[in-house]
Motif scaffolding. Structure first.
Motif, PDB file in Angstrom:
ATOM      1  N   PRO A 245       0.814  -1.332   0.032  1.00 48.38           N
ATOM      2  CA  PRO A 245      -0.026  -0.117   0.006  1.00 48.38           C
ATOM      3  C   PRO A 245       0.764   1.389   0.032  1.00 48.38           C
ATOM      4  CG  PRO A 245       0.123  -0.797   2.261  1.00 48.38           C
ATOM      5  CD  PRO A 245       0.741  -1.927   1.117  1.00 48.38           C
ATOM      6  N   CYS A 246       2.133   1.208  -0.122  1.00 51.36           N
ATOM      7  CA  CYS A 246       3.056   2.444   0.243  1.00 51.36           C
ATOM      8  C   CYS A 246       4.354   2.374  -0.720  1.00 51.36           C
ATOM      9  CB  CYS A 246       3.474   2.193   1.658  1.00 51.36           C
ATOM     10  SG  CYS A 246       4.907   2.807   2.177  1.00 51.36           S
ATOM     11  N   TYR A 247       4.490   3.439  -1.480  1.00 49.68           N
ATOM     12  CA  TYR A 247       5.727   3.655  -2.258  1.00 49.68           C
ATOM     13  C   TYR A 247       6.963   3.494  -1.441  1.00 49.68           C
ATOM     14  CZ  TYR A 247       3.060   5.069  -6.273  1.00 49.68           C
ATOM     15  OH  TYR A 247       2.327   5.181  -7.504  1.00 49.68           O
ATOM     16  N   ASP A 248       6.880   3.626  -0.069  1.00 54.63           N
ATOM     17  CA  ASP A 248       8.264   3.761   0.594  1.00 54.63           C
ATOM     18  C   ASP A 248       8.837   2.231   0.725  1.00 54.63           C
ATOM     19  OD1 ASP A 248       7.624   6.292   1.282  1.00 54.63           O
ATOM     20  OD2 ASP A 248       7.306   6.173   3.526  1.00 54.63           O
ATOM     21  N   LYS A 249       7.799   1.276   0.491  1.00 55.87           N
ATOM     22  CA  LYS A 249       8.249  -0.149   0.318  1.00 55.87           C
ATOM     23  C   LYS A 249       9.213  -0.261  -0.683  1.00 55.87           C
ATOM     24  CE  LYS A 249       6.195  -2.266   4.029  1.00 55.87           C
ATOM     25  NZ  LYS A 249       7.162  -2.788   4.895  1.00 55.87           N
ATOM     26  N   LYS A 250       9.182   0.626  -1.614  1.00 55.85           N
ATOM     27  CA  LYS A 250      10.169   0.168  -2.970  1.00 55.85           C
ATOM     28  C   LYS A 250      11.753   0.476  -2.328  1.00 55.85           C
ATOM     29  CE  LYS A 250       6.763   1.826  -6.217  1.00 55.85           C
ATOM     30  NZ  LYS A 250       6.720   0.743  -7.344  1.00 55.85           N
TER      31      LYS A 250
END
Length: 475
Positions: A245-250
Motif C-alpha cells: 500500500p506504500c511507495y516507501d516499500k520500494k
C-alpha cells in the motif's frame, strides 16, 4: 513522484535534490519591522503559526510557497540514487520479466512469486466492490494468467514479525536497567519512518528501533530461503514481487541489507503498489469481478480456504500483540481488551497497564509526521514515558498508504472507512497458534529464539551522514 511517498520520507533532510514535493513550503513568512520589538512564534496543534508581540496580541502568519528557483535542496524529496532504484520497481518491470520468461527456454526461466499485502487487498476489494476472499482468489487468477507461478499472502510473514517483536521487547525490558536505550522500543515495519530516522536523527534514534524485519522483508527471506530450498532452486532463479500500500516499500526492498552478495539477488526484487495493480488490470483490459476464483497458495503447499488477519488495526497490530504478550509474560496479567486513550489527535493514542495504581506498561501509537516529530522531541528531552511505540509515517496508518487506490466519487474519509471495514471483517488469528509458522520455526529456523531465527528475521539500521549542505556550495 515525491508526493506519493510518505510525509516522513519527503521531509527528511537531503542534499541530492531531484524535484520539489507538492508539500514543499517554507514554514512561515515573517514580515520584519525594525521599529517593532521582538516577537515570538507560537505553533498551534493544527500546524498553523502565530506571531505574538509583547502585548500578547497574536497574528496568524501565512505560509510562503516557493518555486523550483527558490529551492535550496534543504528537504522534501528522494535522492537521485533512490529514484533510479524506484524506477527499477514497477508493474512495467514485472511485465518485462514475464515476457522474458515466455520467450526463454525452460531451464532459463525464473519462478515468479507475488506476495500480496492484506492492506492492498482491502483497497482492491473496495474499488472492485468485492469481498476480501473473492478479491484474493480473483487476483490470483489474474496474476497466474499473466505468467506468475505462485501468489502468497504477507499475513503469513507478519506472524513471524509479531512473534520476533514480542520476544525482542521482553529482552529489551529486562535490559533496560543496564541499557538506557533499550526502551522505548520503536516499531520498524514502516520504511518511511526508518528512512527519516536514519537520515535525520541517526545514531540517537537507531538504538531504540526494533531490529525485527517488516512482513515484506520476512516474506523476502522466506521466499528466497525456505521456499527456494523446497523448489530446489537457487535464490537468483526466483523473481519475487510484493504488492504493497506504500511507495516507501520500494526503498525498503532496495536496502543493501536485503541483498545477497553470494547470489547477487534481492530478497524482494520488485515492489508494486495497489494502484499499480489497478493499472495492470486496466492495461490488460481485465475487470477483476469478471474473473473466476482460484485456490489460494500457501508457503507449505496446502491450499488456503480462508483469509485471516491480526488484531489491532490496519498497520499490523504490533502494539496490541506485544502489549498482550508483555503483560502475560512479564506480569502474569491476561489482557482481554485494549483501551486506547487519544491524546493530541486520533493518530496519537496511549495504552496503559496498571496494577494497584502502579503503571506497569505504557504503550503508544504515533501515526503521521507531526506525531513522529513530537515523539522524537520527547525522546531527545528525556521525557518519553513509553515502553513501546507503534510508529507509522502515514496518518491513519498503512490502510491509508500513498500507494492505495483512490476511490472515485468518495471523500477521503468515507474511502478510508470503507477499506477499514473490509479489512476488519477478517478472522483474527493468533500467531502462536499458526501450525505452519510453528513448523517453519522448528524445522527450518531451529526453534524459537535460535541464532538462525535472529539471522534470518532481524536486520540492522544505519545512520546516514549528511553530505555538504547546498548552502555551503560556492558558485
Amino acid at each position: 513522484m515525491a508526493a506519493r511517498f510518505s510525509a516522513a520520507l519527503q521531509l527528511t533532510e537531503l542534499d541530492d535534490f531531484i524535484a520539489p514535493a507538492q508539500e514543499c513550503i517554507k514554514p512561515v513568512k515573517v514580515q520584519k519591522n525594525p521599529t517593532k520589538a521582538a516577537a515570538r512564534i507560537r505553533i498551534e496543534a493544527d500546524g498553523s503559526y502565530f506571531q505574538v508581540n509583547q502585548d500578547g496580541e497574536a497574528e496568524k502568519l501565512e505560509k510562503a510557497k516557493i518555486t523550483l528557483n527558490d529551492c535550496l535542496a534543504c528537504s522534501g524529496c528522494i535522492t537521485s540514487a533512490e529514484t533510479v532504484l524506484v524506477r527499477q520497481q514497477s508493474h512495467e518491470e514485472l511485465c518485462k520479466v514475464l515476457a522474458l520468461n515466455k520467450a526463454a527456454a525452460a531451464h532459463e526461466q525464473k519462478l515468479v512469486v507475488v506476495s500480496v499485502s492484506p492492506q492492498s487487498r482491502a483497497s482492491l476489494a473496495a474499488r472492485c466492490k468485492l469481498g476480501l476472499l473473492e478479491t484474493a482468489q480473483k487476483l490470483t487468477t489474474f496474476l497466474k494468467g499473466l505468467g506468475v507461478h505462485h501468489v502468497f499472502d504477507t499475513t503469513f510473514s507478519r506472524n513471524f514479525s509479531l512473534l520476533e517483536s514480542q520476544q525482542e521487547f521482553v529482552r529489551r525490558f529486562h535490559k533496560q536497567a543496564e541499557d538506557k536505550k533499550a526502551l522505548p522500543m520503536l516499531a520498524s515495519a514502516c520504511p518511511g519512518w526508518i528512512c527519516y530516522a536514519e537520515k535525520t536523527h541517526g545514531s540517537f534514534i537507531i538504538p531504540h528501533i526494533s531490529t525485527t524485519k517488516s512482513p515484506q522483508q520476512v516474506m523476502g527471506s522466506l521466499v528466497k530461503g525456505y521456499f527456494a530450498e523446497q523448489q530446489h532452486l537457487p535464490p537468483d532463479r526466483i523473481y519475487h514481487v510484493t504488492v504493497m500500500p506504500c511507495y516507501d516499500k520500494k526503498l525498503e526492498a532496495s536496502r543493501p541489507d536485503f541483498f545477497s552478495q553470494e547470489y547477487q539477488t534481492r530478497d524482494v526484487d520488485c515492489v508494486i503498489t495497489t494502484g499499480e495493480v489497478l493499472k495492470l488490470l486496466e492495461q490488460e483490459g481485465v475487470s477483476l469481478s469478471d474473473l473466476d476464483p482460484a485456490p489460494l497458495d500457501t508457503m507449505l503447499g496446502r491450499a488456503a480456504e480462508e483469509l485471516s488477519s491480526h488484531r489491532g488495526g490496519g498497520s499490523g497490530g504490533y502494539l496490541e500483540h506485544i502489549f498482550r504478550h508483555a503483560a502475560r509474560e512479564l506480569f502474569g496479567v491476561h489482557v482481554a481488551s485494549i483501551h486506547y486513550k487519544p491524546l493530541r489527535n486520533k493518530d496519537f493514542q496511549e495504552v496503559t497497564l496498571e496494577r494497584d495504581g502502579e503503571v506497569l506498561l505504557q504503550f503508544a501509537l504515533a501515526y503521521g509526521f507531526r506525531n513522529i516529530q513530537n515523539l522524537v522531541q520527547k525522546l531527545k528531552r528525556g521525557k518519553c514515558p513509553y515502553h513501546y511505540v507503534e510508529v507509522m509515517a502515514c496518518p491513519s496508518g498503512c490502510l491509508n498508504g500513498g500507494g492505495q487506490i483512490k476511490l472515485e466519487g468518495e471523500s477521503s474519509k468515507e474511502e478510508l472507512q470503507q477499506v477499514e471495514r473490509l479489512y476488519e471483517s477478517l478472522r483474527a488469528e493468533i500467531p502462536e497458534e499458526n501450525q505452519a509458522v510453528r513448523e517453519l520455526y522448528e524445522h527450518w529456523l531451529g526453534g524459537w529464539g535460535s541464532d538462525r531465527a535472529l539471522q534470518v528475521l532481524h536486520t540492522q539500521y544505519h545512520a546516514v551522514e549528511r553530505a555538504s549542505s547546498a548552502l555551503s556550495i560556492k558558485w
